[in-house]
Design a protein around this motif. Structure first.
Motif, PDB file in Angstrom:
ATOM      1  N   PRO A 138       0.791  -1.241   0.000  1.00 26.36           N
ATOM      2  CA  PRO A 138       0.000   0.000   0.000  1.00 26.36           C
ATOM      3  C   PRO A 138       0.819   1.285   0.000  1.00 26.36           C
ATOM      4  O   PRO A 138       0.335   2.331  -0.461  1.00 26.36           O
ATOM      5  CB  PRO A 138      -0.851  -0.125   1.268  1.00 26.36           C
ATOM      6  CG  PRO A 138      -0.148  -1.122   2.117  1.00 26.36           C
ATOM      7  CD  PRO A 138       0.517  -2.073   1.179  1.00 26.36           C
ATOM      8  N   THR A 139       2.052   1.250   0.503  1.00 27.20           N
ATOM      9  CA  THR A 139       2.836   2.486   0.581  1.00 27.20           C
ATOM     10  C   THR A 139       4.076   2.473  -0.299  1.00 27.20           C
ATOM     11  O   THR A 139       4.424   3.491  -0.906  1.00 27.20           O
ATOM     12  CB  THR A 139       3.266   2.762   2.037  1.00 27.20           C
ATOM     13  OG1 THR A 139       4.000   1.625   2.536  1.00 27.20           O
ATOM     14  CG2 THR A 139       2.037   3.007   2.915  1.00 27.20           C
ATOM     15  N   THR A 140       4.754   1.340  -0.388  1.00 27.26           N
ATOM     16  CA  THR A 140       6.005   1.281  -1.142  1.00 27.26           C
ATOM     17  C   THR A 140       5.893   0.483  -2.433  1.00 27.26           C
ATOM     18  O   THR A 140       6.880   0.346  -3.152  1.00 27.26           O
ATOM     19  CB  THR A 140       7.127   0.671  -0.276  1.00 27.26           C
ATOM     20  OG1 THR A 140       6.758  -0.670   0.100  1.00 27.26           O
ATOM     21  CG2 THR A 140       7.350   1.503   0.976  1.00 27.26           C
ATOM     22  N   GLY A 141       4.714  -0.058  -2.725  1.00 26.90           N
ATOM     23  CA  GLY A 141       4.545  -0.855  -3.936  1.00 26.90           C
ATOM     24  C   GLY A 141       4.602  -0.005  -5.183  1.00 26.90           C
ATOM     25  O   GLY A 141       4.155   1.144  -5.206  1.00 26.90           O
ATOM     26  N   VAL A 142       5.127  -0.586  -6.257  1.00 26.25           N
ATOM     27  CA  VAL A 142       5.304   0.158  -7.494  1.00 26.25           C
ATOM     28  C   VAL A 142       3.958   0.560  -8.108  1.00 26.25           C
ATOM     29  O   VAL A 142       3.862   1.593  -8.781  1.00 26.25           O
ATOM     30  CB  VAL A 142       6.138  -0.671  -8.495  1.00 26.25           C
ATOM     31  CG1 VAL A 142       5.394  -1.934  -8.923  1.00 26.25           C
ATOM     32  CG2 VAL A 142       6.514   0.165  -9.714  1.00 26.25           C
ATOM     33  N   ILE A 143       2.915  -0.208  -7.866  1.00 28.76           N
ATOM     34  CA  ILE A 143       1.607   0.128  -8.452  1.00 28.76           C
ATOM     35  C   ILE A 143       1.067   1.413  -7.839  1.00 28.76           C
ATOM     36  O   ILE A 143       0.662   2.347  -8.552  1.00 28.76           O
ATOM     37  CB  ILE A 143       0.620  -1.043  -8.251  1.00 28.76           C
ATOM     38  CG1 ILE A 143       1.088  -2.270  -9.040  1.00 28.76           C
ATOM     39  CG2 ILE A 143      -0.792  -0.631  -8.683  1.00 28.76           C
ATOM     40  CD1 ILE A 143       0.216  -3.487  -8.851  1.00 28.76           C
ATOM     41  N   ASN A 144       1.070   1.491  -6.509  1.00 25.07           N
ATOM     42  CA  ASN A 144       0.558   2.704  -5.858  1.00 25.07           C
ATOM     43  C   ASN A 144       1.479   3.891  -6.052  1.00 25.07           C
ATOM     44  O   ASN A 144       1.014   5.038  -6.121  1.00 25.07           O
ATOM     45  CB  ASN A 144       0.341   2.438  -4.369  1.00 25.07           C
ATOM     46  CG  ASN A 144      -0.958   1.695  -4.104  1.00 25.07           C
ATOM     47  OD1 ASN A 144      -1.708   1.397  -5.021  1.00 25.07           O
ATOM     48  ND2 ASN A 144      -1.220   1.391  -2.844  1.00 25.07           N
ATOM     49  N   GLU A 145       2.785   3.644  -6.136  1.00 23.45           N
ATOM     50  CA  GLU A 145       3.706   4.746  -6.406  1.00 23.45           C
ATOM     51  C   GLU A 145       3.477   5.304  -7.809  1.00 23.45           C
ATOM     52  O   GLU A 145       3.585   6.524  -8.026  1.00 23.45           O
ATOM     53  CB  GLU A 145       5.160   4.271  -6.249  1.00 23.45           C
ATOM     54  CG  GLU A 145       5.569   4.054  -4.791  1.00 23.45           C
ATOM     55  CD  GLU A 145       7.048   3.748  -4.667  1.00 23.45           C
ATOM     56  OE1 GLU A 145       7.678   3.422  -5.694  1.00 23.45           O
ATOM     57  OE2 GLU A 145       7.574   3.819  -3.531  1.00 23.45           O
ATOM     58  N   THR A 146       3.154   4.446  -8.765  1.00 24.38           N
ATOM     59  CA  THR A 146       2.854   4.914 -10.118  1.00 24.38           C
ATOM     60  C   THR A 146       1.560   5.717 -10.128  1.00 24.38           C
ATOM     61  O   THR A 146       1.463   6.767 -10.783  1.00 24.38           O
ATOM     62  CB  THR A 146       2.745   3.717 -11.075  1.00 24.38           C
ATOM     63  OG1 THR A 146       3.973   2.974 -11.043  1.00 24.38           O
ATOM     64  CG2 THR A 146       2.471   4.188 -12.490  1.00 24.38           C
ATOM     65  N   LEU A 147       0.554   5.234  -9.398  1.00 22.84           N
ATOM     66  CA  LEU A 147      -0.705   5.973  -9.312  1.00 22.84           C
ATOM     67  C   LEU A 147      -0.505   7.337  -8.653  1.00 22.84           C
ATOM     68  O   LEU A 147      -1.151   8.324  -9.029  1.00 22.84           O
ATOM     69  CB  LEU A 147      -1.741   5.169  -8.530  1.00 22.84           C
ATOM     70  CG  LEU A 147      -2.249   3.878  -9.191  1.00 22.84           C
ATOM     71  CD1 LEU A 147      -3.177   3.132  -8.242  1.00 22.84           C
ATOM     72  CD2 LEU A 147      -2.961   4.191 -10.504  1.00 22.84           C
ATOM     73  N   ALA A 148       0.423   7.395  -7.677  1.00 23.00           N
ATOM     74  CA  ALA A 148       0.682   8.658  -6.984  1.00 23.00           C
ATOM     75  C   ALA A 148       1.249   9.708  -7.925  1.00 23.00           C
ATOM     76  O   ALA A 148       1.040  10.915  -7.718  1.00 23.00           O
ATOM     77  CB  ALA A 148       1.629   8.424  -5.816  1.00 23.00           C
ATOM     78  N   LEU A 149       1.963   9.297  -8.964  1.00 18.33           N
ATOM     79  CA  LEU A 149       2.504  10.247  -9.933  1.00 18.33           C
ATOM     80  C   LEU A 149       1.391  11.003 -10.657  1.00 18.33           C
ATOM     81  O   LEU A 149       1.602  12.110 -11.140  1.00 18.33           O
ATOM     82  CB  LEU A 149       3.381   9.513 -10.950  1.00 18.33           C
ATOM     83  CG  LEU A 149       4.650   8.848 -10.403  1.00 18.33           C
ATOM     84  CD1 LEU A 149       5.362   8.095 -11.517  1.00 18.33           C
ATOM     85  CD2 LEU A 149       5.583   9.887  -9.783  1.00 18.33           C
ATOM     86  N   PHE A 150       0.209  10.383 -10.728  1.00 17.68           N
ATOM     87  CA  PHE A 150      -0.935  11.022 -11.388  1.00 17.68           C
ATOM     88  C   PHE A 150      -1.928  11.599 -10.379  1.00 17.68           C
ATOM     89  O   PHE A 150      -3.060  11.930 -10.730  1.00 17.68           O
ATOM     90  CB  PHE A 150      -1.655  10.000 -12.277  1.00 17.68           C
ATOM     91  CG  PHE A 150      -0.791   9.435 -13.370  1.00 17.68           C
ATOM     92  CD1 PHE A 150      -0.644  10.109 -14.566  1.00 17.68           C
ATOM     93  CD2 PHE A 150      -0.102   8.238 -13.186  1.00 17.68           C
ATOM     94  CE1 PHE A 150       0.145   9.593 -15.580  1.00 17.68           C
ATOM     95  CE2 PHE A 150       0.695   7.722 -14.192  1.00 17.68           C
ATOM     96  CZ  PHE A 150       0.830   8.403 -15.390  1.00 17.68           C
ATOM     97  N   GLY A 151      -1.471  11.693  -9.127  1.00 18.56           N
ATOM     98  CA  GLY A 151      -2.318  12.259  -8.092  1.00 18.56           C
ATOM     99  C   GLY A 151      -3.406  11.342  -7.587  1.00 18.56           C
ATOM    100  O   GLY A 151      -4.387  11.792  -6.979  1.00 18.56           O
TER     101      GLY A 151
END
Length: 300
Positions: A138-151
């Motif tokens: 939920p915090t360090t996974g590449v999927i959520n980190e990628t989603l965070a780039l798009f807000g």
């Protein structure tokens, strides 16, 4: 004259075709089948009626089955098993068919794309589970980190009770859709090209070819994918165990993981009874469904 006519009208019984091989040629296959399937099956049936350890067994009748169905999370596991099987098999059928149509068309790098799509099928299920567990953190996974780039704030894929089972199911689809696609490719390329040529002469378009030729004539492949995917979904364990271990809590438990937890706790007879229940569950779903789908396919 009438008697001779009646006698000649009587049909002679058909002789059974004579096999080119002696009967004892089947003996090695029968021995392997008996040792690897029949003996373990009947042994499981016997031990499911006992309270057993590695050294002794006490016959207790149907007590294990009664206790198994009293387990508080068994009904949840049964529901999860059915949901998991339906979701994974449904997506594999739809995506496999669409990808099969795409990869039998005249696209660039068609052979390469087929290899890439089939590659996940060859990877270890446990390895896939561990990899996606890290990617879905939920915090360090590449999927959520990628989603965070798009807000976008990504959810807890494996920690949210409402998403855990579906998240594992999507990983299962990613891993298994390649096999479904290969089955569809084989089914589509086996369709005689004369149908498409006649359709072009009649002025039919691509959509008409898809709807009236490809879709109905690929039905045998669809039946195969449905049956294989449902069996795999109903028996699912390794990917779920590698990613969630039935959690959070018991929200992603399936029948197989409930059985394994009973085995871990030392209730060997109870877990064996659970295996028998799972075997019966698969049989009562797959056997009638297979007969129905094959009849429907034969009517086309």
């Amino acid at each position: 004259m009438n008697e001779s006519t009646n006698t000649s009208a009587v049909k002679r019984p058909r002789r059974r075709p004579v096999s080119a091989y002696p009967s004892w040629f089947y003996l090695p296959a029968a021995i392997v089948f008996g040792v690897l399937f029949l003996f373990p099956t009947f042994a499981s049936l016997f031990f499911s009626l006992t309270r057993w350890t590695l050294f002794d067994a006490e016959f207790i009748g149907l007590a294990n089955f009664a206790q198994f169905f009293k387990e508080p999370f068994l009904i949840k596991g049964l529901i999860n098993t059915l949901v998991y099987a339906v979701v994974t098999s449904g997506l594999k059928v739809v995506l496999g068919f669409l990808l099969g149509v795409l990869l039998t068309s005249q696209i660039i790098a068609r052979t390469y794309l087929r290899s890439v799509l089939f590659f996940p099928v060859l990877v270890s299920t446990v390895g896939v589970g561990i990899t996606f567990t890290v990617m879905m953190h939920p915090t360090t996974g590449v999927i959520n980190e990628t989603l965070a780039l798009f807000g976008i704030r990504g959810p807890g894929w494996l920690t949210d009770p409402s998403l855990a089972l579906i998240s594992v199911a999507l990983v299962d689809v990613w891993k298994g859709v390649g096999l479904a696609t290969v089955i569809y490719i084989a089914g589509i390329v086996s369709i005689p090209q004369e149908y498409y040529e006649a359709s072009r002469i009649d002025g039919a378009g691509a959509w008409d070819n898809f709807w009236n030729i490809t879709l109905p004539l690929a039905k045998p492949a669809t039946v195969t994918v449905i049956i294989l995917s449902l069996i795999g979904g109903l028996r699912s364990f390794d990917l779920i165990w590698a990613m969630t271990r039935g959690g959070p809590g018991f929200t992603s438990d399936v029948v197989a993981s409930v059985i394994y937890k009973q085995y871990q706790a030392g209730f060997y007879g109870l877990s064996t009874a659970g295996n028998v229940v799972l075997f019966i569950l698969v049989a009562i779903i797959i056997i009638p469904l297979s007969g129905f789908l094959n009849r429907q396919g034969g009517e086309q």
